[in-house]
Write a protein that holds these residues in place. Sequence first.
Motif, mmCIF file in Angstrom:
data_model
loop_
_atom_site.group_PDB
_atom_site.id
_atom_site.type_symbol
_atom_site.label_atom_id
_atom_site.label_comp_id
_atom_site.label_asym_id
_atom_site.label_seq_id
_atom_site.Cartn_x
_atom_site.Cartn_y
_atom_site.Cartn_z
ATOM 1 N N GLY A 176 -21.980 -6.708 -1.624
ATOM 2 C CA GLY A 176 -22.115 -5.299 -0.683
ATOM 3 C C GLY A 176 -22.929 -4.470 -0.606
ATOM 4 O O GLY A 176 -22.973 -3.415 -1.469
ATOM 5 N N PRO A 177 -23.718 -4.564 0.340
ATOM 6 C CA PRO A 177 -24.666 -3.481 0.713
ATOM 7 C C PRO A 177 -23.949 -2.100 1.176
ATOM 8 O O PRO A 177 -22.736 -2.392 1.622
ATOM 9 C CB PRO A 177 -25.542 -4.003 1.674
ATOM 10 C CG PRO A 177 -25.020 -4.966 2.404
ATOM 11 C CD PRO A 177 -23.791 -5.549 1.186
ATOM 12 N N GLU A 178 -24.549 -1.268 0.781
ATOM 13 C CA GLU A 178 -23.932 0.285 1.234
ATOM 14 C C GLU A 178 -23.755 0.519 2.788
ATOM 15 O O GLU A 178 -23.075 1.537 3.393
ATOM 16 C CB GLU A 178 -24.539 1.063 0.489
ATOM 17 C CG GLU A 178 -24.592 1.103 -0.819
ATOM 18 C CD GLU A 178 -24.866 2.482 -1.842
ATOM 19 O OE1 GLU A 178 -24.403 3.570 -0.938
ATOM 20 O OE2 GLU A 178 -24.994 2.332 -3.098
ATOM 21 N N ASP A 179 -24.539 -0.270 3.685
ATOM 22 C CA ASP A 179 -24.587 0.321 4.898
ATOM 23 C C ASP A 179 -23.442 -0.489 5.798
ATOM 24 O O ASP A 179 -23.426 -0.732 7.041
ATOM 25 C CB ASP A 179 -25.859 -0.097 5.702
ATOM 26 C CG ASP A 179 -26.312 -1.267 5.528
ATOM 27 O OD1 ASP A 179 -25.710 -2.218 4.738
ATOM 28 O OD2 ASP A 179 -27.561 -1.972 6.169
ATOM 29 N N VAL B 199 -24.950 -10.165 0.305
ATOM 30 C CA VAL B 199 -25.122 -10.856 -1.246
ATOM 31 C C VAL B 199 -26.589 -10.864 -1.582
ATOM 32 O O VAL B 199 -27.434 -11.151 -0.720
ATOM 33 C CB VAL B 199 -24.837 -12.461 -1.296
ATOM 34 C CG1 VAL B 199 -25.280 -12.773 -2.395
ATOM 35 C CG2 VAL B 199 -23.185 -12.310 -1.165
ATOM 36 N N GLU B 200 -26.916 -10.205 -2.642
ATOM 37 C CA GLU B 200 -28.431 -10.459 -3.337
ATOM 38 C C GLU B 200 -28.195 -11.036 -4.634
ATOM 39 O O GLU B 200 -27.141 -10.867 -5.355
ATOM 40 C CB GLU B 200 -28.966 -9.025 -3.217
ATOM 41 C CG GLU B 200 -30.417 -9.151 -3.848
ATOM 42 C CD GLU B 200 -31.127 -7.564 -3.949
ATOM 43 O OE1 GLU B 200 -31.963 -7.485 -4.828
ATOM 44 O OE2 GLU B 200 -30.385 -6.870 -3.585
ATOM 45 N N ASN B 201 -29.005 -12.182 -4.774
ATOM 46 C CA ASN B 201 -29.018 -12.926 -5.902
ATOM 47 C C ASN B 201 -30.382 -13.124 -6.671
ATOM 48 O O ASN B 201 -31.168 -13.610 -5.798
ATOM 49 C CB ASN B 201 -28.162 -14.206 -5.743
ATOM 50 C CG ASN B 201 -28.090 -15.062 -7.078
ATOM 51 O OD1 ASN B 201 -28.917 -15.931 -7.299
ATOM 52 N ND2 ASN B 201 -27.236 -14.741 -7.900
ATOM 53 N N HIS B 202 -30.787 -12.977 -7.704
ATOM 54 C CA HIS B 202 -31.758 -13.227 -8.517
ATOM 55 C C HIS B 202 -31.142 -14.292 -9.406
ATOM 56 O O HIS B 202 -30.363 -13.979 -10.378
ATOM 57 C CB HIS B 202 -32.436 -12.183 -9.214
ATOM 58 C CG HIS B 202 -33.154 -11.291 -8.190
ATOM 59 N ND1 HIS B 202 -34.593 -11.356 -7.920
ATOM 60 C CD2 HIS B 202 -32.597 -10.127 -7.560
ATOM 61 C CE1 HIS B 202 -34.679 -10.314 -7.153
ATOM 62 N NE2 HIS B 202 -33.664 -9.599 -7.001
#
Length: 993
Positions: A46-49, A234-237
Amino acid sequence: MTNQPIKTLTLLIFCFLIAITSKAQKINLKKGDGFTYLISSFNKLGPEDTNSIKSFNEGYYCDQYTFTVEDTLADGYQMKMKYDPVSQYSRNRGANDKQWDTNTSFNRELVNSNTMYVKSPYLAEFNLSLNGEISGMKIVDKIIPNAMSNMPDSLAIRYEQNTISQFFNFNSESISQGNILEKNDVKYKVSDTTNNIVTHKSLADDNHKEVINRYNIETGLLEENRLYINNLNVENHYLIKQITNNNSPFSCRFTKNNYSVDTTFTQTNVTVRGKITNAAPNSNVSINWGESTPNSYLRCSIETQLKEDSTFELHLPLDEMQQVTFRCNEFSTLYLAPGDDVYLTVDMNAFDETIRASGKGSENINFSLQKFLFEEKERLSSGDIYQLYRQKCVELSPEELKNFFYDILEKRQAFLNTSGKNLSPEQYLAEFWDIQTNIVSILKNYPRDQEYYRKQANKEPVHVNKSTFYDDDFYSLIHPDNDMMMFSPEYDHFIREYVFFFLDYKIRDITGKGNSITINNFFDQLYIGRYGFCNSAFNGVSQYSLKYSSVCDALDQATWDVFVTLYQQFKEEYPNAYKTKLLDEAYEKAKTVAPGEPAFDFELSDFNGKKVRLSDFKGKVLYIDFWSTSCGPCVGSIKRHGKKLEELFKDTDIVLLYVALQNDVESARKFMEEQGINGVQLIAGGNEELLIRDKYYFDGIPHHYIIDREGNIVKRGAPEPYEIVPKPSILLDELKPKEESANSKTIYLLKIIVLSLGGILLLVVGILILNKRANKRKLNLSDLNTKVRELELTAIRAQMNPHFMYNCLNSIQNLVQQKKSEEAYLYISKFAKLIRDVLKYSDKNEISLAEEIQMIENYVSLENLRFTINFNLSIEEKVDTYSIFIPPLLLQPIVENAILHGLSPKKGDKNLTLEIKSDSGYICIIIDDNGIGREATQQNRSDNSGKGLSFCKERLELMKQKNQQDYRLSITDKKDNDGIALGTQLEICIAEE
């Protein structure tokens, strides 16, 4: 809010990793082989934009899989596997919120008998074919059968097979460096083939996905997989890493705090090797790191000499990721982690510009090297930032300064996002939180710092409005109860300073009071209060770290009994933790310098070379000052207070004994002569200094001891001269005998627990006010919402008042004095839970009726310590109290009024009934007592207390306006035929939704 989106993401990642593999080479293992994989991930949803996401989720997960080859088969291997969850943490916040809420917090290190596992550790068996295919998998033992997960074994097996199949799917169709591979429309380049390891890197057409795979050509096993995804909100490392122990002995020079010894490590799991060109002949290569222990900071290093061909090799054991410095005349700061096997190259003629890493773990190292060059170019290193801070304190207004450093934060964060895609989850989180905590650490002291720096520049200090300077944006930088911060190398220090100092100052500003209550010893009061505060306000790793800091601080400054009590409590709560082992060692060492123990009888030389023993002073009281001319605080203390101490005790049997911890006798002699100090002056350098520090168990100086006339220790960490000079009785009081009854330790323990709860009472008030201020801006959606929130907090402050809390403590104290230990423990637990509930519910608009009832039951049981009340609870079977929602603390003040004003003055039986029933589309709540009645209550009341009913009416009316939910409220004054009061009945009926 659950962490289901993140769980779904993890499953998708597994599917992706499996999809990109094709036919595997043969697996080459032998019976008895063992290897371990760690799988870790950091997920952000969930990015803030975006307007499509209503809440944001973050989580860190780490699991361990340990494999053993039980036997070899004709077509493969019989395998045994142990699964162990290492860490599971998730949090979420609403789209319009600044602050996060913790959902799940589990850490294997903190497990005790009360831990509830999200997923059980288990043992499994399966067959592994030579082509890497898994079959016949079965779970043979669930180690923790009562875990929260209710996943059937069949589904769990399917899930785990998908997970572990990644470890055995190496495509060996091409291992030539530079070759391009294509798997399921994803292109890879073979970037490295050294040391039997082949590395494949994805050639992505965009920045949304990057993959790095490393395989062992000899065994056919996966060595490392790094995956980065940033797409579709989604961002994932993600990291899979094999960790193999090297059982070949490794010899090196090991140094700890300048004490060096030749050492052999029998088992290691990290390898750093490489080649250094243009190095000076016989150059040494070392890896250096720091370790914090309860009483000291250890500076450690392993060292080897560069070989004739300019190569080197170092091995070391690590339990977790560690920030280290690699040094060969010059140095670089980098991270190493278990399982790393890296190869470094560097040209000493251009050290910073040429140092590079390859191999397993190299992505973490190369990022650190790039970050150094970036920060050097942009002047954004820690040293540069603090220099800028001192300058900007003078030049800028408060708002300009804050915005200036927010810009720095964004610039450093942008570099991390661009260059840190291939970082391990652990290092990404370490770098991210290092950026956040660095800025917060700078700004948290701004009001005082700007006064100092402006005065130095001959400028008038500016007025800092703290409520606007420390606004929502500032507090949103740090969510202290956050396990993901633990990877930052400065985490323990930062969280201690932020919580115990910065937040405490904020509470003092608001309430005029700090986080403690008055008991005999200030430091006892301080650390007991802090430990209790940790229980009520934190969970997981944050609570663990803060409690550890409190125990360590108590070791240095509190009385021995308080330290022992807090240490034993910590040990009981965290029996398996690494910090518990550190405290165990500290406790055993500290016992040798506890009050009453004989002081080590050292023999040292005075400034003229004459030998002096401690026992030479038997029959006199010794006040020992361990100091050094290189220690600024030591020198300042002697300058200001040395002569005054001599004057105070010149006609007594108190001897001032100065021990200079240094080799340079002449500088110590010259300084003492300049100050006119005539006390006994000794020198301890080299091995003598190490012996003194060890036997008297201290690290930092100045450090002071009081030794009695018999040569026994009275006080380690004795009062300092600045405390004694204005009040000499402080030192003399330490010499008075301490009386202790047979029961005192048990009673003392209970008092400690009671006082620890009392120590947070003022914090409760402060935190509630802080919550109100922090939430005020985000509740400006309408005047109605603002009014609701104000009324809620007003009601909470009015009902949970200090009188009730102190009455509870007094009642518990009575149980302690009556030696009813079990009852005291029970009610302490109830009291702590009530406080936690009040804090938790104070930030909610609604809670379930079930939660309100549970809190009332807890409240009534505490009031039963003072008044014997017959409490009856009746809930109609068809009423689901978990699906009915009301404003928090709506009913509790009514119950409190009934007890305090209706029942407490009554003689005889005191009956209180709470009934919940359904009535013609309404849920009715009836509170009935047999007290003295409202008329008598009004006559007895001498103040304006008892406003619970008016608060209740006003909140119900606002609830009606807000939810269009009808209600009715009625009060019946019960009387007999003669008009004698029989009590009061209050009925609240709320329309069902």
